[in-house]
Design a protein around this motif. Structure first.
Motif, PDB file in Angstrom:
ATOM      1  N   UNK A  57       0.814  -1.219   0.000  1.00 56.22           N
ATOM      2  CA  UNK A  57       0.000   0.000   0.000  1.00 56.22           C
ATOM      3  C   UNK A  57       0.851   1.275   0.000  1.00 56.22           C
ATOM      4  N   UNK A  58       2.165   1.122   0.136  1.00 57.99           N
ATOM      5  CA  UNK A  58       3.066   2.278   0.152  1.00 57.99           C
ATOM      6  C   UNK A  58       4.010   2.184  -1.047  1.00 57.99           C
ATOM      7  N   UNK A  59       4.168   3.292  -1.741  1.00 58.79           N
ATOM      8  CA  UNK A  59       5.114   3.334  -2.852  1.00 58.79           C
ATOM      9  C   UNK A  59       6.426   3.925  -2.344  1.00 58.79           C
ATOM     10  N   UNK A  60       7.458   3.109  -2.329  1.00 61.83           N
ATOM     11  CA  UNK A  60       8.769   3.551  -1.868  1.00 61.83           C
ATOM     12  C   UNK A  60       9.593   4.035  -3.061  1.00 61.83           C
ATOM     13  N   UNK A  61      10.399   5.062  -2.869  1.00 59.30           N
ATOM     14  CA  UNK A  61      11.229   5.552  -3.976  1.00 59.30           C
ATOM     15  C   UNK A  61      12.371   4.583  -4.291  1.00 59.30           C
ATOM     16  N   UNK A  62      12.849   4.656  -5.507  1.00 57.91           N
ATOM     17  CA  UNK A  62      14.031   3.898  -5.931  1.00 57.91           C
ATOM     18  C   UNK A  62      15.028   4.888  -6.520  1.00 57.91           C
ATOM     19  N   UNK A  63      16.251   4.438  -6.697  1.00 58.07           N
ATOM     20  CA  UNK A  63      17.280   5.322  -7.252  1.00 58.07           C
ATOM     21  C   UNK A  63      18.295   4.505  -8.032  1.00 58.07           C
ATOM     22  N   UNK A  64      19.006   5.173  -8.922  1.00 55.17           N
ATOM     23  CA  UNK A  64      20.088   4.563  -9.696  1.00 55.17           C
ATOM     24  C   UNK A  64      21.350   5.427  -9.545  1.00 55.17           C
TER      25      UNK A  64
END
Length: 104
Positions: A57-64
């Protein structure tokens, strides 16, 4: 936040600790910008939250981010361990992290 190092090439950020523990891990982050921080060799590495698949239910950020390659870190640790052995500094404050990194 303060500058450190003999050439002010380090940025040291202190933050309040949530727990005191043993004191081995200090509540600071040190960023180095000197000659050793060339960033070579480097790789793009995907970073995501480990718990993301457990909380749908939670959208967590991602990174590159662009990060130093693991082989550089290994050789820096191996070189440091060699120097410690030659100097007879096999034990002491904050050295165990280098040995652990080599074995992991």
């Amino acid at each position: 936040m303060r500058l450190g190092g003999s050439h002010n090439d380090k940025l040291i950020i202190a933050y309040p600790a949530l727990k005191t523990g043993t004191g081995y891990v200090s509540s600071t982050v040190q960023l180095e910008f000197g000659a050793r921080a060339t960033g070579e060799p480097h790789r793009v590495h995907a970073v995501s939250c480990d718990i993301a698949s457990w909380i749908e239910s939670v959208t967590f950020p991602t990174a590159l981010p662009l990060v130093m390659a693991v082989e550089r870190t290994f050789w820096e640790k191996a070189t440091a361990a060699h120097v410690y052995c030659c100097q007879g500094r096999l034990r002491g404050d904050r050295y165990s992290r280098h040995w652990y990194d080599l074995v992991s």
